[in-house]
Design a protein around this motif. Structure first.
Motif, PDB file in Angstrom:
ATOM      1  N   MET A  38     -13.590  -6.786   5.630  1.00  0.00           N
ATOM      2  CA  MET A  38     -12.331  -7.002   6.331  1.00  0.00           C
ATOM      3  C   MET A  38     -11.270  -6.102   5.725  1.00  0.00           C
ATOM      4  SD  MET A  38      -9.974 -10.409   6.878  1.00  0.00           S
ATOM      5  CE  MET A  38      -9.003 -10.155   5.404  1.00  0.00           C
ATOM      6  N   SER A  39     -10.582  -5.364   6.581  1.00  0.00           N
ATOM      7  CA  SER A  39      -9.536  -4.448   6.134  1.00  0.00           C
ATOM      8  C   SER A  39      -8.186  -5.139   6.188  1.00  0.00           C
ATOM      9  CB  SER A  39      -9.524  -3.199   7.019  1.00  0.00           C
ATOM     10  OG  SER A  39      -8.437  -2.374   6.688  1.00  0.00           O
ATOM     11  N   VAL A  40      -7.485  -5.153   5.055  1.00  0.00           N
ATOM     12  CA  VAL A  40      -6.116  -5.663   5.029  1.00  0.00           C
ATOM     13  C   VAL A  40      -5.154  -4.530   5.367  1.00  0.00           C
ATOM     14  CG1 VAL A  40      -4.342  -6.856   3.677  1.00  0.00           C
ATOM     15  CG2 VAL A  40      -6.772  -7.370   3.297  1.00  0.00           C
ATOM     16  N   THR A  41      -5.364  -3.356   4.764  1.00  0.00           N
ATOM     17  CA  THR A  41      -4.628  -2.150   5.139  1.00  0.00           C
ATOM     18  C   THR A  41      -5.623  -1.023   5.362  1.00  0.00           C
ATOM     19  OG1 THR A  41      -4.304  -1.314   2.880  1.00  0.00           O
ATOM     20  CG2 THR A  41      -2.661  -2.857   3.724  1.00  0.00           C
ATOM     21  N   GLY A  42      -5.362  -0.199   6.365  1.00  0.00           N
ATOM     22  CA  GLY A  42      -6.238   0.922   6.659  1.00  0.00           C
ATOM     23  C   GLY A  42      -5.961   2.109   5.752  1.00  0.00           C
ATOM     24  N   THR A  43      -6.827   3.103   5.826  1.00  0.00           N
ATOM     25  CA  THR A  43      -6.695   4.255   4.929  1.00  0.00           C
ATOM     26  C   THR A  43      -5.439   5.068   5.196  1.00  0.00           C
ATOM     27  OG1 THR A  43      -8.109   5.522   6.440  1.00  0.00           O
ATOM     28  CG2 THR A  43      -9.175   4.476   4.546  1.00  0.00           C
ATOM     29  N   ALA A  44      -4.924   5.039   6.421  1.00  0.00           N
ATOM     30  CA  ALA A  44      -3.731   5.823   6.746  1.00  0.00           C
ATOM     31  C   ALA A  44      -2.444   5.004   6.667  1.00  0.00           C
ATOM     32  CB  ALA A  44      -3.861   6.437   8.138  1.00  0.00           C
ATOM     33  N   PHE A  45      -2.588   3.690   6.476  1.00  0.00           N
ATOM     34  CA  PHE A  45      -1.411   2.816   6.490  1.00  0.00           C
ATOM     35  C   PHE A  45      -0.650   2.897   5.168  1.00  0.00           C
ATOM     36  CE2 PHE A  45       0.541  -1.268   5.427  1.00  0.00           C
ATOM     37  CZ  PHE A  45       1.352  -1.483   6.537  1.00  0.00           C
TER      38      PHE A  45
ATOM     39  N   GLY B  57       2.712   0.807   3.473  1.00  0.00           N
ATOM     40  CA  GLY B  57       3.675  -0.267   3.673  1.00  0.00           C
ATOM     41  C   GLY B  57       3.138  -1.592   3.171  1.00  0.00           C
ATOM     42  N   LYS B  58       3.667  -2.682   3.726  1.00  0.00           N
ATOM     43  CA  LYS B  58       3.266  -4.024   3.308  1.00  0.00           C
ATOM     44  C   LYS B  58       2.577  -4.734   4.461  1.00  0.00           C
ATOM     45  CE  LYS B  58       6.980  -4.613  -0.107  1.00  0.00           C
ATOM     46  NZ  LYS B  58       8.113  -5.464  -0.560  1.00  0.00           N
ATOM     47  N   ARG B  59       1.525  -5.463   4.114  1.00  0.00           N
ATOM     48  CA  ARG B  59       0.790  -6.199   5.132  1.00  0.00           C
ATOM     49  C   ARG B  59       0.083  -7.383   4.478  1.00  0.00           C
ATOM     50  NH1 ARG B  59      -2.752  -2.429   8.575  1.00  0.00           N
ATOM     51  NH2 ARG B  59      -0.732  -1.972   9.520  1.00  0.00           N
ATOM     52  N   SER B  60      -0.045  -8.482   5.239  1.00  0.00           N
ATOM     53  CA  SER B  60      -0.723  -9.684   4.737  1.00  0.00           C
ATOM     54  C   SER B  60      -1.851 -10.073   5.679  1.00  0.00           C
ATOM     55  CB  SER B  60       0.264 -10.844   4.606  1.00  0.00           C
ATOM     56  OG  SER B  60       1.258 -10.566   3.658  1.00  0.00           O
TER      57      SER B  60
ATOM     58  N   ASP C 202       0.847  -1.192   0.000  1.00  0.00           N
ATOM     59  CA  ASP C 202       0.000   0.000   0.000  1.00  0.00           C
ATOM     60  C   ASP C 202       0.886   1.248   0.000  1.00  0.00           C
ATOM     61  OD1 ASP C 202      -1.805   2.042   0.494  1.00  0.00           O
ATOM     62  OD2 ASP C 202      -2.974   0.886   1.926  1.00  0.00           O
ATOM     63  N   LYS C 203       0.769   2.045  -1.054  1.00  0.00           N
ATOM     64  CA  LYS C 203       1.560   3.275  -1.172  1.00  0.00           C
ATOM     65  C   LYS C 203       0.724   4.530  -0.948  1.00  0.00           C
ATOM     66  CE  LYS C 203       4.852   1.231  -4.446  1.00  0.00           C
ATOM     67  NZ  LYS C 203       5.485   1.348  -5.787  1.00  0.00           N
ATOM     68  N   SER C 204      -0.538   4.349  -0.586  1.00  0.00           N
ATOM     69  CA  SER C 204      -1.431   5.488  -0.409  1.00  0.00           C
ATOM     70  C   SER C 204      -1.672   5.767   1.075  1.00  0.00           C
ATOM     71  CB  SER C 204      -2.769   5.224  -1.100  1.00  0.00           C
ATOM     72  OG  SER C 204      -3.693   6.246  -0.798  1.00  0.00           O
ATOM     73  N   SER C 205      -1.608   7.029   1.441  1.00  0.00           N
ATOM     74  CA  SER C 205      -1.872   7.419   2.823  1.00  0.00           C
ATOM     75  C   SER C 205      -3.328   7.835   3.032  1.00  0.00           C
ATOM     76  CB  SER C 205      -0.951   8.571   3.232  1.00  0.00           C
ATOM     77  OG  SER C 205      -1.166   9.701   2.402  1.00  0.00           O
ATOM     78  N   THR C 206      -4.135   7.724   1.984  1.00  0.00           N
ATOM     79  CA  THR C 206      -5.538   8.126   2.085  1.00  0.00           C
ATOM     80  C   THR C 206      -6.507   7.024   1.675  1.00  0.00           C
ATOM     81  OG1 THR C 206      -5.459   9.078  -0.149  1.00  0.00           O
ATOM     82  CG2 THR C 206      -5.028  10.567   1.703  1.00  0.00           C
ATOM     83  N   ASN C 207      -5.999   5.925   1.134  1.00  0.00           N
ATOM     84  CA  ASN C 207      -6.848   4.803   0.725  1.00  0.00           C
ATOM     85  C   ASN C 207      -6.276   3.503   1.262  1.00  0.00           C
ATOM     86  OD1 ASN C 207      -8.936   5.909  -1.349  1.00  0.00           O
ATOM     87  ND2 ASN C 207      -6.993   6.847  -1.943  1.00  0.00           N
ATOM     88  N   GLY C 208      -7.155   2.545   1.497  1.00  0.00           N
ATOM     89  CA  GLY C 208      -6.735   1.253   1.999  1.00  0.00           C
ATOM     90  C   GLY C 208      -7.111   0.130   1.057  1.00  0.00           C
ATOM     91  N   PHE C 209      -7.073  -1.107   1.577  1.00  0.00           N
ATOM     92  CA  PHE C 209      -7.414  -2.284   0.786  1.00  0.00           C
ATOM     93  C   PHE C 209      -8.346  -3.135   1.634  1.00  0.00           C
ATOM     94  CE2 PHE C 209      -7.213  -6.286  -1.312  1.00  0.00           C
ATOM     95  CZ  PHE C 209      -6.769  -6.060  -2.618  1.00  0.00           C
TER      96      PHE C 209
END
Length: 265
Positions: free
Chosen positions: A225-232, A234-237, A208-215
Motif C-alpha cells: 500500500m502506497s501512502v505517498t507516491g514516488t513523485a509526490f 508534501g503531507k499525506r495520511s 515526504d520531501k523527495s520527488s523520486t521516492n515514496g513511502f
C-alpha cells in the motif's frame, strides 16, 4: 474485499457495449446518457457533479435531477493512495466505492435512479456530512446493453485498505513517517523509532520531501500500500490495519528500508 461479481458483470457489459451506444429512446425519455462525475482528491475529499454543478446539498432544499439512467464516472489520483469510501444510497442503489483501494485512476458504473425518489451520498471518513438529492418524474437515458433489473439493488463492495483482511481491529494511534529529500525513510510511534507494534488499526501520517521516492508499507506475501507516491512531495495520511506478522517499509516496490514485527494484542 473487491467489487461484487454482479457489478463487475454489469460494468463489463456497459464498457463492451459503450456507454454512448444508446438504445432507442422510449416515449417521454431523453435518450442521451449523462455522466455523474465523482472525483477523489489526494487530500481525501470527494466531490460529485452533474454537468459541472455540485450534486447533493447538506441543508435546505435538496438538489433535483431527472430520474433514469446515468453513467457514474469515478476519478481518483491513482498511485495506490488510500482513499475514503464513497457511499451512494437510495431506491435501487446501495453503492460503495474507494477506487479499488486507490489502485485505479478512473472507472465507470451504470446506474438507474428511480423517478420521484430521494438519494444520499457521503464518505466514510465524514459520515456526519450527508448530501441529499432527489429525482423528478422525468426519465432520461437508456439502459446500456447488458444492464438488467435496474430496480435491483446494485452494490459495489469496497476495496479494504486493510490489505491483509477485514477483521475489526482496535485503533492504536498515529505513526509518524517521513521521507527526506535524499529519500531516507523514518517511522516513529509515540516519539520512538518503530521496531515492534501491536496489531491494530493505525493512521500513518507522512511528510515526504523527495520527488523520486515514496513511502509504502507491505505485509510479507500481501499487496503493498502506497501512502505517498514516488513523485509526490508534501503531507499525506492513510489508514491501515496492521495484522500480526512481518511488515516492510519501502521507498518503492523492491527497495525495502527496514521491517517491522507486528504482534498479536
Amino acid at each position: 474485499m473487491r467489487v461484487s461479481s454482479t457489478l463487475r458483470l454489469i460494468a463489463s457489459c456497459a464498457v463492451a457495449a459503450g456507454l454512448l451506444t444508446l438504445a432507442p429512446a422510449a416515449q417521454a425519455r431523453t435518450a442521451a446518457t449523462a455522466s455523474i462525475v465523482v472525483t477523489f482528491s489526494v487530500s481525501g475529499n470527494v466531490t460529485v457533479t452533474l454537468n459541472g454543478a455540485p450534486l447533493g446539498s447538506t441543508s435546505g432544499a435538496a438538489t433535483t435531477i431527472p430520474g433514469g439512467y446515468y453513467a457514474l464516472v469515478l476519478n481518483g489520483p491513482g498511485d495506490c493512495i488510500s482513499l475514503p469510501l464513497w457511499e451512494l444510497k437510495g431506491p435501487g442503489i446501495d453503492l460503495q466505492d474507494d477506487m479499488h483501494g486507490g489502485e485505479v485512476d478512473t472507472h465507470s458504473i451504470p446506474a438507474y435512479f428511480v423517478p420521484n425518489s430521494t438519494y444520499t451520498w457521503h464518505i466514510d471518513s465524514n459520515q456526519a456530512v450527508v448530501y441529499t438529492f432527489k429525482t423528478t418524474t422525468e426519465v432520461v437515458g437508456s439502459p446500456p446493453a447488458g444492464f438488467k433489473s435496474p430496480t435491483k439493488t446494485v452494490t459495489t463492495k469496497p476495496t479494504s485498505q486493510d490489505i491483509t483482511g477485514s477483521a475489526v481491529l482496535p485503533f492504536r494511534g498515529t505513526l509518524i513517517g517521513a521521507v527526506s529529500a535524499a529519500g531516507r525513510l523514518t517511522l516513529a510511534y509515540k516519539g520512538k523509532s518503530v521496531g515492534t507494534l501491536k496489531a491494530g488499526k493505525y493512521t500513518i501520517a507522512v511528510t515526504d520531501k523527495s520527488s523520486t521516492n515514496g513511502f509504502m508499507v507491505e505485509k510479507i506475501k500481501h499487496a503493498a500500500m502506497s501512502v505517498t507516491g514516488t513523485a509526490f512531495v508534501g503531507k499525506r495520511s492513510a489508514s491501515v490495519n496492521l495484522t500480526a506478522g512481518k511488515w516492510l517499509v519501502m521507498q518503492r516496490l523492491g527497495k525495502t528500508t527496514y521491517s517491522i514485527i507486528v504482534v498479536s494484542a
